[in-house]
Design a protein around this motif. Structure first.
Motif, PDB file in Angstrom:
ATOM      1  N   ASP A 182      62.276   0.468   1.472  1.00 34.65           N
ATOM      2  CA  ASP A 182      62.068   0.357  -0.022  1.00 34.65           C
ATOM      3  C   ASP A 182      61.367   1.256  -0.734  1.00 34.65           C
ATOM      4  N   GLU A 183      60.622   1.992  -0.114  1.00 35.04           N
ATOM      5  CA  GLU A 183      59.795   3.199  -0.760  1.00 35.04           C
ATOM      6  C   GLU A 183      60.775   4.225  -0.676  1.00 35.04           C
ATOM      7  N   GLN A 184      61.547   4.593   0.351  1.00 33.48           N
ATOM      8  CA  GLN A 184      62.320   5.760   0.228  1.00 33.48           C
ATOM      9  C   GLN A 184      63.552   5.548  -0.705  1.00 33.48           C
ATOM     10  N   GLN A 185      64.073   4.348  -0.955  1.00 32.41           N
ATOM     11  CA  GLN A 185      64.988   3.908  -1.696  1.00 32.41           C
ATOM     12  C   GLN A 185      64.750   3.776  -3.225  1.00 32.41           C
ATOM     13  N   GLY A 186      63.230   3.972  -3.510  1.00 30.56           N
ATOM     14  CA  GLY A 186      62.648   3.859  -4.979  1.00 30.56           C
ATOM     15  C   GLY A 186      62.989   2.507  -5.441  1.00 30.56           C
ATOM     16  N   ILE A 187      62.788   1.597  -4.685  1.00 33.56           N
ATOM     17  CA  ILE A 187      63.037   0.061  -5.155  1.00 33.56           C
ATOM     18  C   ILE A 187      61.963  -0.291  -6.073  1.00 33.56           C
ATOM     19  N   THR A 188      62.493  -0.871  -7.337  1.00 35.65           N
ATOM     20  CA  THR A 188      61.052  -1.214  -8.341  1.00 35.65           C
ATOM     21  C   THR A 188      61.045  -2.581  -8.376  1.00 35.65           C
ATOM     22  N   GLU A 189      62.057  -3.541  -7.818  1.00 36.10           N
ATOM     23  CA  GLU A 189      61.903  -5.019  -7.851  1.00 36.10           C
ATOM     24  C   GLU A 189      62.521  -5.437  -6.813  1.00 36.10           C
ATOM     25  N   ILE A 190      61.834  -6.292  -5.779  1.00 35.10           N
ATOM     26  CA  ILE A 190      62.583  -7.049  -4.656  1.00 35.10           C
ATOM     27  C   ILE A 190      62.936  -8.421  -5.164  1.00 35.10           C
ATOM     28  N   VAL A 191      64.058  -8.717  -4.976  1.00 34.29           N
ATOM     29  CA  VAL A 191      64.578 -10.133  -5.387  1.00 34.29           C
ATOM     30  C   VAL A 191      65.211 -10.613  -4.137  1.00 34.29           C
ATOM     31  N   ARG A 192      64.835 -11.678  -3.586  1.00 38.12           N
ATOM     32  CA  ARG A 192      65.081 -12.175  -1.941  1.00 38.12           C
ATOM     33  C   ARG A 192      64.833 -13.681  -2.046  1.00 38.12           C
ATOM     34  N   GLY A 193      64.987 -14.347  -0.906  1.00 37.16           N
ATOM     35  CA  GLY A 193      64.785 -15.729  -0.841  1.00 37.16           C
ATOM     36  C   GLY A 193      63.395 -16.004  -0.637  1.00 37.16           C
ATOM     37  N   SER A 194      63.129 -17.328  -1.003  1.00 32.63           N
ATOM     38  CA  SER A 194      61.617 -17.696  -0.880  1.00 32.63           C
ATOM     39  C   SER A 194      61.278 -17.840   0.704  1.00 32.63           C
ATOM     40  N   ASP A 195      62.239 -17.820   1.559  1.00 33.72           N
ATOM     41  CA  ASP A 195      61.779 -17.831   3.151  1.00 33.72           C
ATOM     42  C   ASP A 195      60.966 -16.642   3.381  1.00 33.72           C
ATOM     43  N   LEU A 196      61.100 -15.408   2.621  1.00 31.69           N
ATOM     44  CA  LEU A 196      60.223 -14.289   2.812  1.00 31.69           C
ATOM     45  C   LEU A 196      59.219 -14.076   2.162  1.00 31.69           C
ATOM     46  N   LEU A 197      58.570 -15.117   1.206  1.00 34.78           N
ATOM     47  CA  LEU A 197      57.586 -14.970   0.543  1.00 34.78           C
ATOM     48  C   LEU A 197      56.307 -14.759   1.523  1.00 34.78           C
ATOM     49  N   GLU A 198      56.310 -15.288   2.660  1.00 31.58           N
ATOM     50  CA  GLU A 198      55.029 -15.156   3.542  1.00 31.58           C
ATOM     51  C   GLU A 198      54.867 -13.896   4.169  1.00 31.58           C
ATOM     52  N   SER A 199      55.873 -13.164   4.125  1.00 32.28           N
ATOM     53  CA  SER A 199      55.976 -11.655   4.728  1.00 32.28           C
ATOM     54  C   SER A 199      55.387 -10.786   3.808  1.00 32.28           C
ATOM     55  N   THR A 200      55.325 -11.209   2.414  1.00 36.07           N
ATOM     56  CA  THR A 200      55.036 -10.129   1.366  1.00 36.07           C
ATOM     57  C   THR A 200      53.762  -9.435   1.334  1.00 36.07           C
ATOM     58  N   ALA A 201      52.695 -10.531   1.655  1.00 27.51           N
ATOM     59  CA  ALA A 201      51.260  -9.836   2.068  1.00 27.51           C
ATOM     60  C   ALA A 201      51.173  -8.972   3.081  1.00 27.51           C
ATOM     61  N   ARG A 202      52.062  -8.824   4.277  1.00 31.24           N
ATOM     62  CA  ARG A 202      51.823  -7.979   5.133  1.00 31.24           C
ATOM     63  C   ARG A 202      52.576  -6.521   4.669  1.00 31.24           C
ATOM     64  N   GLN A 203      53.628  -6.963   3.806  1.00 30.66           N
ATOM     65  CA  GLN A 203      54.530  -5.689   3.298  1.00 30.66           C
ATOM     66  C   GLN A 203      53.514  -4.916   2.265  1.00 30.66           C
ATOM     67  N   ILE A 204      52.743  -5.770   1.636  1.00 29.76           N
ATOM     68  CA  ILE A 204      51.931  -4.987   0.450  1.00 29.76           C
ATOM     69  C   ILE A 204      50.610  -4.373   1.203  1.00 29.76           C
ATOM     70  N   TYR A 205      50.254  -4.750   2.355  1.00 32.76           N
ATOM     71  CA  TYR A 205      49.180  -4.171   3.189  1.00 32.76           C
ATOM     72  C   TYR A 205      49.638  -2.938   3.663  1.00 32.76           C
ATOM     73  N   LEU A 206      50.912  -2.954   4.236  1.00 27.05           N
ATOM     74  CA  LEU A 206      51.399  -1.785   4.776  1.00 27.05           C
ATOM     75  C   LEU A 206      51.747  -0.692   3.752  1.00 27.05           C
ATOM     76  N   GLN A 207      52.256  -1.182   2.529  1.00 28.61           N
ATOM     77  CA  GLN A 207      52.268  -0.189   1.245  1.00 28.61           C
ATOM     78  C   GLN A 207      51.030   0.356   1.188  1.00 28.61           C
ATOM     79  N   GLN A 208      49.899  -0.421   1.026  1.00 24.68           N
ATOM     80  CA  GLN A 208      48.496   0.334   0.675  1.00 24.68           C
ATOM     81  C   GLN A 208      48.072   1.316   1.941  1.00 24.68           C
ATOM     82  N   LEU A 209      48.282   0.976   3.023  1.00 20.17           N
ATOM     83  CA  LEU A 209      47.846   1.855   4.176  1.00 20.17           C
ATOM     84  C   LEU A 209      48.685   3.241   4.039  1.00 20.17           C
ATOM     85  N   LEU A 210      49.996   3.096   3.543  1.00 23.03           N
ATOM     86  CA  LEU A 210      51.062   4.283   3.849  1.00 23.03           C
ATOM     87  C   LEU A 210      51.229   4.881   2.351  1.00 23.03           C
ATOM     88  N   GLY A 211      50.257   4.470   1.364  1.00 21.49           N
ATOM     89  CA  GLY A 211      50.495   5.133   0.045  1.00 21.49           C
ATOM     90  C   GLY A 211      51.708   4.806  -0.667  1.00 21.49           C
TER      91      GLY A 211
END
Ligand code: GLU
Length: 296
Positions: A182-211
């Motif tokens: 998502d970072e490499q492709q410059g994604i500005t908005e992620i639109v996907r199914g709500s079954d992935l909502l619970e993954s989002t916190a993990r992904q935001i935490y990784l985004q923070q660690l990786l800058g």
């Protein structure tokens, strides 16, 4: 790479575990319409990093179905199977700042929610084979606003004190690959199914660690069968009939609570042009509202 803050980049990121079905068309259509409504770019990324779960030929069938439904993407498709070097670079970066540890827990001795039993991170070098996990501090809380699901707050450190970024079998975990790409492709908005909502916190935490930049999120309701199970290949969701593209698109629009384009619009492209102009997530339900009869 610096990004133009005003340009919208969206994406659809299917895993090639089977052909598209109505449930996956809904997610593809929502991300397509959100991007086109903003005059933005819409990318397709093939998440082919888990060969044991994949079905031969599924990538090609998915791309063919998208085209048949008028969902034409911009630029080349990014295949995650080609991205090992980028994932290794991210793992090195996480390791250098001391966030990774090796874990050789088996299913039998894992902690709650699939976390580590708690002793691996103190033992230093793991006895192979081992997974790589990211340690999450106990106080870590992730808050974000979702366009459809509203304000979200996750006590990540309490609920999931660590999670896997490279599996025991050597395969990269979805959570890592999705953040790097998502970072490499410059994604500005992620639109996907709500079954992935619970993954989002993990992904935001990784985004923070990786800058990495945190994109905006919109989790659209997922289609379920009569028993509340996600409409999926495992639950016998029939593949989309590409010869009925307009009907399929109309069903997906109905589910997303979007106005029906005029009945004279008889090609996917014409229908999508009208749906793009009238796109609004405002009336979308947060959870499923259309139960389909259970099959098989
Ligand atoms: N590849 C994932 C799936 O098909 C979607 C990943 C994402 O949109 O973040 O369920």
């Amino acid at each position: 790479m610096p990004r133009d803050a005003t340009s919208y980049v969206g994406r659809f990121a299917p895993s090639p575990t089977g052909p598209l079905h109505l449930g996956s068309l809904i997610a593809a259509l929502a991300s397509f319409l959100a991007a086109r409504h903003r005059g933005g770019t819409w990318l397709v990324r093939m998440e082919d990093i888990d060969p044991p779960r994949e079905e031969p030929g599924a990538s090609g069938r998915i791309l063919h179905s998208l085209q048949a439904h008028g969902l034409h993407w911009d630029g080349p498709v990014l295949y995650q199977s080609t991205r090992g070097a980028a994932y290794d670079t991210a793992l090195d970066a996480l390791g250098r700042v001391g966030h990774l540890f090796s874990c050789d827990c088996t299913r039998a001795n894992m902690g709650p929610g699939g976390s580590c039993c708690g002793t691996c991170r103190n033992t230093g070098a793991a006895t192979a084979p081992s997974a790589l996990r990211v340690a999450v501090p106990a106080a870590c809380r992730i808050d974000f606003d979702d366009v459809v699901q509203g304000a979200q707050s996750c006590a990540l450190g309490r609920e999931l004190p660590d999670f896997i970024v490279r599996r025991k079998d050597g395969l990269y975990a979805y959570q890592l690959a999705v953040v790097v790409d998502d970072e490499q492709q410059g994604i500005t908005e992620i639109v996907r199914g709500s079954d992935l909502l619970e993954s989002t916190a993990r992904q935001i935490y990784l985004q923070q660690l990786l800058g990495c930049r945190t994109p905006d999120y919109m989790h659209v309701p997922v289609l379920t069968d009569g028993q509340g199970r996600k409409f999926s290949k495992q639950n016998h969701a029939p593949p989309l009939d590409d010869t009925a593209a307009c009907d399929n698109l109309r069903s997906a629009l109905h589910f997303l609570r979007q106005p029906q384009p005029g009945s004279d619009l008889d090609t996917p492209e014409r229908l999508l042009r009208a749906a793009t102009a009238s796109w609004s997530p405002r009336h979308m339900p947060q959870s499923l509202s259309l139960d389909l009869p259970s099959r098989g």
